[in-house]
Design a protein around this motif. Structure first.
Motif, PDB file in Angstrom:
ATOM      1  N   GLY A  59      89.945  31.916  68.878  1.00 44.56           N
ATOM      2  CA  GLY A  59      91.355  31.750  68.514  1.00 44.56           C
ATOM      3  C   GLY A  59      91.848  32.890  67.652  1.00 44.56           C
ATOM      4  O   GLY A  59      91.434  34.042  67.813  1.00 44.56           O
ATOM      5  N   ALA A  60      92.736  32.555  66.687  1.00 44.61           N
ATOM      6  CA  ALA A  60      93.317  33.560  65.797  1.00 44.61           C
ATOM      7  C   ALA A  60      92.282  34.039  64.780  1.00 44.61           C
ATOM      8  O   ALA A  60      91.231  33.431  64.603  1.00 44.61           O
ATOM      9  N   ASP A  61      92.611  35.165  64.115  1.00 44.85           N
ATOM     10  CA  ASP A  61      91.733  35.676  63.066  1.00 44.85           C
ATOM     11  C   ASP A  61      91.395  34.553  62.094  1.00 44.85           C
ATOM     12  O   ASP A  61      92.272  33.757  61.705  1.00 44.85           O
ATOM     13  N   PHE A  62      90.138  34.525  61.653  1.00 42.00           N
ATOM     14  CA  PHE A  62      89.720  33.428  60.771  1.00 42.00           C
ATOM     15  C   PHE A  62      88.921  33.968  59.595  1.00 42.00           C
ATOM     16  O   PHE A  62      87.989  34.755  59.755  1.00 42.00           O
ATOM     17  N   THR A  63      89.318  33.550  58.400  1.00 44.03           N
ATOM     18  CA  THR A  63      88.590  33.845  57.167  1.00 44.03           C
ATOM     19  C   THR A  63      88.384  32.531  56.436  1.00 44.03           C
ATOM     20  O   THR A  63      89.344  31.770  56.242  1.00 44.03           O
ATOM     21  N   GLY A  64      87.151  32.269  56.024  1.00 41.40           N
ATOM     22  CA  GLY A  64      86.897  31.008  55.342  1.00 41.40           C
ATOM     23  C   GLY A  64      85.483  30.902  54.826  1.00 41.40           C
ATOM     24  O   GLY A  64      84.741  31.892  54.737  1.00 41.40           O
ATOM     25  N   SER A  83      80.507  32.832  53.061  1.00 42.06           N
ATOM     26  CA  SER A  83      81.863  33.292  53.372  1.00 42.06           C
ATOM     27  C   SER A  83      81.844  34.089  54.671  1.00 42.06           C
ATOM     28  O   SER A  83      80.976  34.951  54.863  1.00 42.06           O
ATOM     29  N   VAL A  84      82.803  33.798  55.563  1.00 46.91           N
ATOM     30  CA  VAL A  84      82.844  34.450  56.879  1.00 46.91           C
ATOM     31  C   VAL A  84      84.231  35.032  57.120  1.00 46.91           C
ATOM     32  O   VAL A  84      85.237  34.541  56.602  1.00 46.91           O
ATOM     33  N   ASP A  85      84.262  36.083  57.929  1.00 45.59           N
ATOM     34  CA  ASP A  85      85.509  36.737  58.318  1.00 45.59           C
ATOM     35  C   ASP A  85      85.336  37.203  59.759  1.00 45.59           C
ATOM     36  O   ASP A  85      84.690  38.228  60.012  1.00 45.59           O
ATOM     37  N   TRP A 122      86.684  27.225  49.940  1.00 49.25           N
ATOM     38  CA  TRP A 122      86.317  25.808  50.013  1.00 49.25           C
ATOM     39  C   TRP A 122      86.994  25.010  48.893  1.00 49.25           C
ATOM     40  O   TRP A 122      87.209  23.795  49.032  1.00 49.25           O
ATOM     41  N   LYS A 123      87.366  25.703  47.802  1.00 52.08           N
ATOM     42  CA  LYS A 123      88.002  25.012  46.680  1.00 52.08           C
ATOM     43  C   LYS A 123      89.382  24.480  47.047  1.00 52.08           C
ATOM     44  O   LYS A 123      89.893  23.565  46.400  1.00 52.08           O
TER      45      LYS A 123
END
Length: 789
Positions: A59-64, A83-85, A122-123
């Motif tokens: 899907g779309a760009d994901f950072t989380g 943490s992933v990007d 995550w916070k």
């Protein structure tokens, strides 16, 4: 009818309200997560292991953030952050290390998900849905077995070593470049790593550092010879005990496996100069074939021959020789293992729990009794006569109530003032010093003064702690604590902490370039003399020599200063420390808390650290410092800190002993090696009691190091054993055979040297066959001898 409608409307309102307070889980099903846990899917209960995580984004760009729940045992739990990007249409692979899984916990709970995805931090609690792996499902290795990691370009070259491992309770795992983690915690399940003509230099620098730091923390590295060791071993080359610079032929008689010699007479070897501190373990004539040196808390072993070249690799007895060699035969330095196969099972109750006692201002029983006496006998009559005199007795009801309120508020303020003003933090550490490095255990506990989230950061060393308590619920680790590792510091967040509540994190810790004690002592005619210099950056308020059950207090010693020792001994020689056991009484005063804390720290230093390393039977020098080895801080809080660390170092004392001696049972250092079966508890009760499964065991007793000097003559060995469901036999080191011990008391006076190895070890084989009670009393020994001048 109206009542039914009202009830229906009320239920609908409650349902809508409940849905409103549930965390929103957004739809991000275009994210796929795949995991590979451990090594070939294998982990060891309570040991750290790596997790390889692949994230695919359609899907779309994901950072989380991805959170991985873990539980190292039944009372330790938390979550680790990754943490992933990942850009649109991208696929990335990440790696992280978890501090341990508990087979018991994950089998007892019906856990449907232990991996959670969040958009952004995550916070922010912006949980996302995803597809793929939702839970880690590792295979668990035998907790009693040892584990060997093998790095080789062609694992078939060492097929005899792999066969050897299956018959020696040793699990072999062939490693690839992708399997090596970038963090030493991920290598925690290995007892040994063997390198056979493998180009370490092609690994990432972080992977090479992870291997080195794993050794520093107590691992054992076995390095085979290579034609170009400087280019092959990368950053490991500088730490090898021998720097080969020439190739020659060596005679193979040292490979003898009784009674046969190998079918080839010579092999090519690479030899060179030895590093300072390196020792030759095996020779061929005058040539070093196997050398070793200590590195931090671990060891590096190096062979002059290739571990997998022909004709050695096809020799059928090669595995048998290797298994009996000192590279594998010596104690495996299992990190703080005690009380069972999972190192965390007893660690909280026997070490970290005392950290949760916080001193506070309080009234004693006598003070409260005096206060009540004044209140009842003096204040009440005084008020009566005073109000009667002014004819104001109708005011007594509010004056007495007001005084009671003021008194109660005062008592509360005195007792709670420390807890209201700021959070409090306790730190306890026990460390072994070796080669200027500290390795050990740290426990950090804080007592909150308000509710909310608390974030702790750790620096000035490495701390691989796990959150836990004896009362915590561990069904969902991320609700209790979340761990994050940074480049220069690590941190843990405890969410939604209640008022006046404690949270604890404890586990492995280390610090490099910390310093050491310079010990220059000699022992002659029961007189211990010399000097000790403190090269640590810490001031020690107490310094003590511990030998057997005896302790010699030397006083305080500041950083950079020295102390002169001139002490009279009760016996001719010094031995390793003997722990009397742990106390489980409940402390009743602040002083009692401090005394019990030191008692448990001393017990933990011996049981968790000293008894699980290759030190020999040597006395120790230990001291207490209020300086913290690992620095801990609570973000945004001006916490009140109280720290105490115990640091010990083994003592190699120059001894000039003459005359007769007797070594009693408590002066032996003992441990048990499992051949088959299992150890439930190594300290079931008294010193000589263990809980064992049916099986076969080697019980090893080591003489004090000061008596292993070639001058001691041993005259009589007395062995006493108890119980009817175990058979005992004594190893003859010269012949490799065992002498049965059919009588409960045996005295051996002839050819006694055959039963004592050159390292001073006496080995008794136990075969337990009776079902039922696992409790076994170990044999007790006493040995008499004489040292000639």
């Amino acid at each position: 009818m109206l009542k039914k409608k009202l009830v229906f409307i009320l239920l609908m309102c409650l349902f809508i309200a409940a849905q409103a307070i549930q965390p929103v889980k957004a739809d991000s099903s275009f994210i796929k997560i795949s995991v590979k846990e451990g090594f070939d899917g294998k982990v060891k209960s309570g040991r750290g292991f790596p997790v390889q995580v692949t994230v695919e984004n359609s899907g779309a760009d994901f950072t989380g953030d991805i959170l991985f729940n873990f539980a190292s045992n039944y009372n330790t739990s938390g979550a680790k952050v990754l943490s992933v990007d990942v850009p649109k249409g991208g696929k990335k692979t990440y790696s992280l290390s978890l501090p341990g899984f508990s087979e018991e916990y994950f089998n007892n709970w019906q856990i449907k998900q232990s991996i959670f995805l969040y958009k952004g931090s995550w916070k922010d609690n912006n949980e996302q849905s995803f597809f793929g792996d939702k839970i880690l499902k590792p295979k668990y290795l035998d907790p009693e077995g040892r584990t060997l990691g093998i790095l080789s370009e062609d694992s078939d070259r060492i097929k005899e070593l792999k066969v050897m491992s299956t018959s020696n309770n040793l699990e072999s795992i062939v490693l690839t470049e992708e399997m090596i983690p970038e963090n030493e915690l991920g290598l925690d399940l290995f007892d040994y790593i063997l390198i056979d003509e493998y180009s370490i230099s092609k690994l990432k620098n972080t992977q090479q550092q992870a291997i080195l730091q794993w050794v520093q923390n107590g691992g054992k590295l076995i390095a085979g010879a290579a034609p170009n060791p400087a280019g092959t071993y990368g950053i490991l080359y500088q730490e090898l005990p021998m720097k080969p610079d020439k190739e020659i032929q060596a005679n193979t008689d040292f490979f003898q496996v009784s009674p046969a010699f190998p079918p080839f007479q010579n092999i090519p070897v690479f030899i060179g100069g030895l590093d300072k501190g390196a020792e030759i373990a095996i020779k061929s004539g005058d040539l070093p074939m196997v050398v070793r040196k200590g590195y931090g808390a671990g060891e590096i072993w190096q062979t002059a021959f290739s571990l997998g070249d022909e004709p050695l690799s096809s020799w059928n007895e090669y595995g048998q020789w290797f298994a009996a060699s000192p590279m594998l035969k010596s104690i495996s330095p299992v990190q703080f293992q005690k009380g069972g196969p999972n190192p965390y099972d007893m660690l909280f109750s026997e070490f970290a729990e005392m950290n949760e006692y916080f001193a506070s201002s309080q009234f004693s029983v006598g003070q409260i009794s005096l206060f009540l006496l004044i209140y009842l006998l003096l204040l009440t009559p005084f008020l009566y006569f005073l109000l009667k005199r002014f004819d104001k007795r109708e005011h007594a009801w509010w004056i007495i109530a007001g005084l009671a309120l003021i008194s109660s508020t005062g008592i509360f303020a005195v007792g709670a003032k420390d807890r209201i003003a700021k959070p409090q933090m306790n730190q306890s550490g026990i460390y072994r010093a070796e080669n200027s490095q500290l390795n050990g255990l740290e426990a950090v506990t804080f007592l909150s003064n308000t509710g909310g989230d608390y974030e702790l950061s750790f620096s000035k060393g490495k701390f691989y702690g796990v959150p836990g308590s004896s009362t915590m619920a561990v069904e969902d680790g991320k609700q209790y604590a979340v761990l994050e590792n940074g480049r220069n510091e690590s941190k843990v967040t405890f969410p939604n902490v209640e008022y006046w509540s404690t949270r604890t994190i404890f586990g492995q810790a280390s610090k490099q370039n910390a310093g050491q004690f310079e010990i220059k002592l000699s022992n002659e005619n029961k007189k211990l003399t010399g000097k000790i210099v403190n090269h640590f950056s810490y001031d020690f308020e107490e310094l003590t020599i511990w030998s057997g059950s005896k302790k010699i207090n030397l006083g305080s010693l500041k950083s950079g200063e020295s102390i002169t020792v001139n002490e009279k001994l009760e016996q001719d020689y010094l031995a390793g420390p003997y722990s009397q056991g742990n106390s489980y009484r409940v402390p009743s005063s602040p002083q009692d808390v401090d005394d019990m804390k030191r008692e448990r720290m001393e017990y933990g230093a011996i049981e968790f650290l000293y008894n699980n390393t290759n030190t020999g039977n040597q006395p120790i020098l230990y001291g207490y410092t209020k300086d913290s080895v690992i620095n801990a801080d609570i973000k945004g809080k001006n916490e009140s800190k109280k720290g105490l660390s115990l640091i010990f170092q083994t003592m190699d004392i120059q001894a000039n002993l003459t005359g007769s001696f007797t070594v009693k049972d408590e002066m032996f250092r003992n441990y048990i090696n499992t051949i088959r079966g299992g150890v439930f508890n190594e300290r079931a009760g008294a010193r000589n009691e263990m809980e064992l499964d049916d099986g076969e065991y080697d019980y090893v007793l080591e003489l004090p190091s000061q008596l292993i000097n070639g001058k001691a003559n041993f005259h009589e060995l007395n062995i006493t054993w108890y119980g009817g469901n175990v058979t005992y036999s004594l190893l003859n080191h010269s012949t490799g055979t065992y002498l049965p011990l059919p009588d409960s008391h045996t005295a051996i006076k002839d050819h006694l040297d055959q039963y004592i190895s050159k390292e001073g070890a006496i080995i008794i084989k136990l075969i337990k066959t009776g079902q039922g009670d696992p409790l076994v009393r170990m044999p007790t020994l006493a040995i008499k001898g004489e040292i000639s001048s």
